[in-house]
Design a protein around this motif. Structure first.
Motif, PDB file in Angstrom:
ATOM      1  N   ILE A  29       0.834  -1.195   0.000  1.00  0.00           N
ATOM      2  CA  ILE A  29       0.000   0.000   0.000  1.00  0.00           C
ATOM      3  C   ILE A  29       0.871   1.247   0.000  1.00  0.00           C
ATOM      4  O   ILE A  29       1.751   1.400   0.834  1.00  0.00           O
ATOM      5  CB  ILE A  29      -0.927   0.018   1.229  1.00  0.00           C
ATOM      6  CG1 ILE A  29      -1.839  -1.201   1.201  1.00  0.00           C
ATOM      7  CG2 ILE A  29      -1.733   1.306   1.282  1.00  0.00           C
ATOM      8  CD1 ILE A  29      -2.635  -1.399   2.475  1.00  0.00           C
ATOM      9  N   GLY A  30       0.596   2.117  -0.946  1.00  0.00           N
ATOM     10  CA  GLY A  30       1.258   3.411  -0.975  1.00  0.00           C
ATOM     11  C   GLY A  30       0.262   4.475  -0.554  1.00  0.00           C
ATOM     12  O   GLY A  30      -0.918   4.388  -0.858  1.00  0.00           O
ATOM     13  N   TYR A  31       0.729   5.451   0.190  1.00  0.00           N
ATOM     14  CA  TYR A  31      -0.144   6.550   0.597  1.00  0.00           C
ATOM     15  C   TYR A  31       0.627   7.851   0.520  1.00  0.00           C
ATOM     16  O   TYR A  31       1.855   7.860   0.514  1.00  0.00           O
ATOM     17  CB  TYR A  31      -0.713   6.324   2.009  1.00  0.00           C
ATOM     18  CG  TYR A  31       0.330   6.279   3.098  1.00  0.00           C
ATOM     19  CD1 TYR A  31       0.734   7.435   3.760  1.00  0.00           C
ATOM     20  CD2 TYR A  31       0.922   5.077   3.473  1.00  0.00           C
ATOM     21  CE1 TYR A  31       1.682   7.398   4.758  1.00  0.00           C
ATOM     22  CE2 TYR A  31       1.878   5.037   4.473  1.00  0.00           C
ATOM     23  CZ  TYR A  31       2.249   6.190   5.117  1.00  0.00           C
ATOM     24  OH  TYR A  31       3.202   6.159   6.102  1.00  0.00           O
ATOM     25  N   PHE A  32      -0.131   8.958   0.411  1.00  0.00           N
ATOM     26  CA  PHE A  32       0.529  10.256   0.347  1.00  0.00           C
ATOM     27  C   PHE A  32      -0.309  11.318   1.025  1.00  0.00           C
ATOM     28  O   PHE A  32      -1.517  11.187   1.158  1.00  0.00           O
ATOM     29  CB  PHE A  32       0.859  10.643  -1.107  1.00  0.00           C
ATOM     30  CG  PHE A  32      -0.344  10.869  -1.980  1.00  0.00           C
ATOM     31  CD1 PHE A  32      -0.788  12.160  -2.235  1.00  0.00           C
ATOM     32  CD2 PHE A  32      -1.015   9.804  -2.558  1.00  0.00           C
ATOM     33  CE1 PHE A  32      -1.882  12.374  -3.052  1.00  0.00           C
ATOM     34  CE2 PHE A  32      -2.112  10.014  -3.383  1.00  0.00           C
ATOM     35  CZ  PHE A  32      -2.546  11.305  -3.632  1.00  0.00           C
ATOM     36  N   ASP A  33       0.363  12.362   1.441  1.00  0.00           N
ATOM     37  CA  ASP A  33      -0.246  13.510   2.114  1.00  0.00           C
ATOM     38  C   ASP A  33      -0.521  14.567   1.044  1.00  0.00           C
ATOM     39  O   ASP A  33       0.396  15.242   0.579  1.00  0.00           O
ATOM     40  CB  ASP A  33       0.710  14.026   3.177  1.00  0.00           C
ATOM     41  CG  ASP A  33       0.147  15.177   3.989  1.00  0.00           C
ATOM     42  OD1 ASP A  33      -0.805  15.842   3.532  1.00  0.00           O
ATOM     43  OD2 ASP A  33       0.672  15.419   5.094  1.00  0.00           O
ATOM     44  N   ILE A  34      -1.786  14.688   0.644  1.00  0.00           N
ATOM     45  CA  ILE A  34      -2.149  15.598  -0.442  1.00  0.00           C
ATOM     46  C   ILE A  34      -1.857  17.052  -0.081  1.00  0.00           C
ATOM     47  O   ILE A  34      -1.465  17.844  -0.938  1.00  0.00           O
ATOM     48  CB  ILE A  34      -3.628  15.416  -0.872  1.00  0.00           C
ATOM     49  CG1 ILE A  34      -3.934  16.206  -2.152  1.00  0.00           C
ATOM     50  CG2 ILE A  34      -4.578  15.807   0.237  1.00  0.00           C
ATOM     51  CD1 ILE A  34      -3.240  15.728  -3.372  1.00  0.00           C
ATOM     52  N   GLN A  35      -1.988  17.409   1.187  1.00  0.00           N
ATOM     53  CA  GLN A  35      -1.706  18.785   1.598  1.00  0.00           C
ATOM     54  C   GLN A  35      -0.227  19.105   1.417  1.00  0.00           C
ATOM     55  O   GLN A  35       0.130  20.151   0.880  1.00  0.00           O
ATOM     56  CB  GLN A  35      -2.135  19.019   3.042  1.00  0.00           C
ATOM     57  CG  GLN A  35      -1.945  20.451   3.486  1.00  0.00           C
ATOM     58  CD  GLN A  35      -2.495  20.704   4.883  1.00  0.00           C
ATOM     59  OE1 GLN A  35      -3.132  19.852   5.483  1.00  0.00           O
ATOM     60  NE2 GLN A  35      -2.234  21.883   5.399  1.00  0.00           N
ATOM     61  N   LYS A  36       0.632  18.183   1.823  1.00  0.00           N
ATOM     62  CA  LYS A  36       2.074  18.399   1.678  1.00  0.00           C
ATOM     63  C   LYS A  36       2.454  18.460   0.191  1.00  0.00           C
ATOM     64  O   LYS A  36       3.271  19.282  -0.205  1.00  0.00           O
ATOM     65  CB  LYS A  36       2.847  17.276   2.379  1.00  0.00           C
ATOM     66  CG  LYS A  36       4.341  17.468   2.364  1.00  0.00           C
ATOM     67  CD  LYS A  36       5.052  16.385   3.162  1.00  0.00           C
ATOM     68  CE  LYS A  36       6.561  16.556   3.085  1.00  0.00           C
ATOM     69  NZ  LYS A  36       7.279  15.468   3.753  1.00  0.00           N
ATOM     70  N   VAL A  37       1.847  17.602  -0.613  1.00  0.00           N
ATOM     71  CA  VAL A  37       2.114  17.614  -2.047  1.00  0.00           C
ATOM     72  C   VAL A  37       1.692  18.958  -2.638  1.00  0.00           C
ATOM     73  O   VAL A  37       2.436  19.573  -3.403  1.00  0.00           O
ATOM     74  CB  VAL A  37       1.385  16.445  -2.761  1.00  0.00           C
ATOM     75  CG1 VAL A  37       1.450  16.604  -4.271  1.00  0.00           C
ATOM     76  CG2 VAL A  37       1.975  15.108  -2.347  1.00  0.00           C
ATOM     77  N   SER A  38       0.509  19.443  -2.265  1.00  0.00           N
ATOM     78  CA  SER A  38       0.013  20.719  -2.786  1.00  0.00           C
ATOM     79  C   SER A  38       0.910  21.883  -2.391  1.00  0.00           C
ATOM     80  O   SER A  38       1.146  22.792  -3.174  1.00  0.00           O
ATOM     81  CB  SER A  38      -1.398  20.986  -2.272  1.00  0.00           C
ATOM     82  OG  SER A  38      -2.297  20.055  -2.804  1.00  0.00           O
ATOM     83  N   GLU A  39       1.413  21.846  -1.170  1.00  0.00           N
ATOM     84  CA  GLU A  39       2.231  22.948  -0.659  1.00  0.00           C
ATOM     85  C   GLU A  39       3.655  22.937  -1.199  1.00  0.00           C
ATOM     86  O   GLU A  39       4.300  23.973  -1.259  1.00  0.00           O
ATOM     87  CB  GLU A  39       2.270  22.907   0.870  1.00  0.00           C
ATOM     88  CG  GLU A  39       0.947  23.215   1.523  1.00  0.00           C
ATOM     89  CD  GLU A  39       0.934  22.940   3.021  1.00  0.00           C
ATOM     90  OE1 GLU A  39       1.928  22.402   3.561  1.00  0.00           O
ATOM     91  OE2 GLU A  39      -0.094  23.245   3.652  1.00  0.00           O
TER      92      GLU A  39
END
Length: 158
Positions: A29-39
C-alpha cells in the motif's frame, strides 16, 4: 434474532481477519499527504496560482456587475450573473481536471515503478474532524506499515 446477528458479526470479523492476514504479505500500500504535495510541488503551486488569477478575474467581474445592478433590468442582471457563474464553474472544473490529470499521471508512474497494490490519500483527523499529527488514517482505515510516497510525488512534480 439478536444472538444470530451478533454471531454473524463475529463470523464476518473472523473471516475478514483471516482474509487480510493471508493477503497482508502480498499487498503493498502506498499513501501520500495531499496537503504536503500541494504545498511543496512547483507544478501544483503554479496551477493553483493560475486558478486563483482566473478566479480573481471572474470575482472582479462579479463585483462590477453587483455595483451596476441598480442600473440594469432584473432580467439583464440575472442573465449576466448566470453567465459569470457558469464561467466560474468552468474555471473550477478545468482546474480540478488539470490537477487530477497531473496527479494521476505521477501516481500511475509511481504505482508501476514501486510495484504498489494500491495508492490512497493519507488523512490525519481526530474525532472532531480537525487535522492532527497523532492518528494516521488512510481513507478511514488505520494503516500500519504502508509506503509513504509523498516525497516521491513531490519530486515527480518538479
Amino acid at each position: 434474532m439478536k444472538y444470530a446477528k451478533v454471531f454473524l458479526a463475529i463470523v464476518l470479523v473472523a473471516l475478514t481477519s483471516v482474509v487480510f492476514t493471508g493477503c497482508a504479505n502480498k499487498a503493498k500500500i502506498g499513501y501520500f499527504d495531499i496537503q504536503k504535495v500541494s504545498e511543496n510541488s512547483p507544478k501544483l503551486k503554479q496551477l493553483n496560482e493560475k486558478f486563483q488569477k482566473d478566479f480573481q478575474n471572474i470575482n472582479s467581474q462579479m463585483e462590477a456587475l453587483t455595483q451596476k445592478q441598480g442600473s440594469m433590468s432584473k432580467e439583464e442582471y440575472n442573465k449576466e450573473f448566470q453567465a459569470l457563474e457558469k464561467k466560474a464553474y468552468g474555471v473550477k472544473n478545468k482546474y480540478i481536471s488539470e490537477r487530477q490529470n497531473l496527479l494521476n499521471g505521477v501516481l500511475a508512474k509511481i504505482y508501476k515503478e514501486d510495484n504498489l497494490s494500491v495508492i490512497t490519500v493519507k488523512t490525519m483527523v481526530n474525532v472532531e474532524g480537525q487535522p492532527q499529527k497523532a492518528n494516521v488514517n488512510v481513507d478511514g482505515t488505520v494503516v500500519n506499515g504502508g509506503v509513504d510516497i509523498t516525497d516521491e510525488i513531490i519530486k515527480n512534480l518538479q
